[in-house]
Scaffold this motif. Sequence first.
Motif, PDB file in Angstrom:
ATOM      1  N   VAL A 276      50.935  71.938 -23.477  1.00  0.00           N
ATOM      2  CA  VAL A 276      50.241  70.789 -22.884  1.00  0.00           C
ATOM      3  C   VAL A 276      50.256  70.895 -21.364  1.00  0.00           C
ATOM      4  CG1 VAL A 276      50.364  68.280 -22.563  1.00  0.00           C
ATOM      5  CG2 VAL A 276      50.633  69.255 -24.843  1.00  0.00           C
ATOM      6  N   SER A 277      51.388  71.265 -20.793  1.00  0.00           N
ATOM      7  CA  SER A 277      51.492  71.396 -19.338  1.00  0.00           C
ATOM      8  C   SER A 277      50.575  72.493 -18.804  1.00  0.00           C
ATOM      9  CB  SER A 277      52.932  71.700 -18.935  1.00  0.00           C
ATOM     10  OG  SER A 277      53.771  70.638 -19.274  1.00  0.00           O
TER      11      SER A 277
ATOM     12  N   ALA B 202      68.562  73.090 -35.294  1.00  0.00           N
ATOM     13  CA  ALA B 202      68.264  72.117 -34.244  1.00  0.00           C
ATOM     14  C   ALA B 202      67.672  72.804 -33.015  1.00  0.00           C
ATOM     15  CB  ALA B 202      69.530  71.354 -33.863  1.00  0.00           C
ATOM     16  N   TRP B 203      68.182  73.994 -32.690  1.00  0.00           N
ATOM     17  CA  TRP B 203      67.646  74.745 -31.553  1.00  0.00           C
ATOM     18  C   TRP B 203      66.189  75.123 -31.794  1.00  0.00           C
ATOM     19  CZ3 TRP B 203      66.194  79.959 -30.589  1.00  0.00           C
ATOM     20  CH2 TRP B 203      66.056  80.279 -29.241  1.00  0.00           C
TER      21      TRP B 203
ATOM     22  N   GLY C 161      60.547  74.384 -30.600  1.00  0.00           N
ATOM     23  CA  GLY C 161      59.171  74.058 -30.969  1.00  0.00           C
ATOM     24  C   GLY C 161      58.620  72.915 -30.137  1.00  0.00           C
ATOM     25  N   PHE C 162      59.439  71.887 -29.902  1.00  0.00           N
ATOM     26  CA  PHE C 162      59.012  70.772 -29.061  1.00  0.00           C
ATOM     27  C   PHE C 162      58.774  71.247 -27.631  1.00  0.00           C
ATOM     28  CE2 PHE C 162      60.004  67.059 -26.359  1.00  0.00           C
ATOM     29  CZ  PHE C 162      59.000  66.224 -26.804  1.00  0.00           C
TER      30      PHE C 162
END
Length: 85
Positions: free
Chosen positions: A24-25, A10-11, A16-17
């Motif tokens: 993007v930023s 999950a980490w 990755g997200f």
Amino acid sequence: MIPLYLFLLAWFVFLGFYGLMSLVSVFQLMRYGIAQTGTWVTTMLFCTVALLVVIGAGFFLLSTDWNQSLNILGAFSSNPTTYLQ
């Protein structure tokens, strides 16, 4: 009993997200930011701090035994009648 390696997976998904949103930023900042030194310094500072946090968390996660299991309910799940008296 939940194996700890599921939390590691999950980490990685959240990491990755986070990486995708960070890219993007940074692209938005470089594309639409004011073309001055402050924009470059801010972007490099953001990337450096993010990298240091991820590396620091990685070193912490290396010291974890991922073969262990997590029992959320503790002793209550093994013998619930002891708590009802």
